[in-house]
Design an enzyme around this catalytic site. Structure first.
Site: not given
Ligand code: C5P
Length: 234
Positions: A11, A33, A61, A63-64, A66, A68, A116, A177, A186, A207
């Site tokens: 990211d 990713k 990633d 996330k489509l 729309d 089919p 989430t 983490r 998160q 991160r």
């Molecule tokens: O930096 P961090 O470890 O929080 O990054 C998590 C990655 O996972 C980010 O790209 C975030 O958009 C993605 N993600 C998430 N939770 C989700 C789906 C995707 O944190 N439910």
């Protein structure tokens, strides 16, 4: 050495940073990713940039979600980039999921069940029968029945999802983490060891790796911890 089953979330604010992070982590992890922001800003070139000369898997990633035919067209358009994984929203329905699966035969379609960021009250507001924990299992079952080979879920849901869909489906979990790391935004986190013990196959970690002073060393450290657990790729 077998790369660890980690997808580093690139990211990054710009392509150069994403490519630099990728080159630092690819000796240690199986996957990088690429999210919507980077893809929309730089387009398909971003995939070649983060791959560099490595054999790292790319997780697109996007996330489509729309009709089919449109999702099939989009999946076909990115399939030529040969991503290992491409995300779609399971709530797009089984016909949409199947369309993506058929349009991208060399790519695992990973269905996102319930974001989430959504709480039970948010699901009620949009008319999706909850609670979220039940909606996740319902959407996971629909997605797998429609041919999705992977699912994205919280590590807290992984054990229940695994019990619902069986051993063949690749479970991908963000919200990971290492012990003692900053959780940032998160809310419900798990350590890499907990996520794997719950049945996850691929850990999305951003991160804690990309925000470290030395992303390569951070990735190597987590990879070594997983290796001590006896875990290898996908
Ligand atoms: O930096 P961090 O470890 O929080 O990054 C998590 C990655 O996972 C980010 O790209 C975030 O958009 C993605 N993600 C998430 N939770 C989700 C789906 C995707 O944190 N439910």
């Amino acid at each position: 050495m077998t790369p660890a089953p980690i997808a580093v979330a690139l990211d990054a604010p710009d392509l150069e940073t994403a490519a630099r992070w990728a080159s630092l982590v690819t000796p240690h992890v199986s996957t990088v990713k690429v999210g919507l922001e980077l893809y929309l800003r730089y387009g398909p070139d971003v995939v070649a940039s983060v791959r560099g000369a490595s054999r790292v898997q790319v997780f697109l990633d996007l996330k489509l979600h729309d009709i089919p035919a449109t999702v099939a067209g989009a999946a076909r358009a990115v399939a030529r980039l040969k991503p290992a994984f491409l995300t779609v929203h399971a709530s797009g329905g089984s016909t949409m999921i199947r369309a993506a699966v058929e349009a991208a035969p060399g790519t695992k379609i990973a269905a996102v069940t319930v974001l989430t960021s959504l709480r039970d009250a948010d699901l009620a507001e949009i008319g999706l029968a909850g609670p979220a924990s039940e909606a996740v299992l319902r959407l996971a079952a629909i997605a797998v029945e429609a041919g999705a080979q992977a699912l994205v879920c919280s590590p807290r849901e992984a054990a229940a999802v695994r019990a619902e869909v069986g051993p063949e489906v690749t479970l991908i979990t963000p919200g990971v983490r290492p012990q003692g790391a900053d959780v940032q935004d998160q809310a419900r986190v798990a350590t890499p060891e907990q996520a794997l013990a719950a049945g996850a196959d691929l850990l999305v970690i951003g991160r804690p790796i990309t925000g470290a002073p030395d992303p390569g060393a951070a990735a190597a450290g987590i990879a070594a911890a997983l290796r001590r657990m006896g875990v290898g790729a996908p």
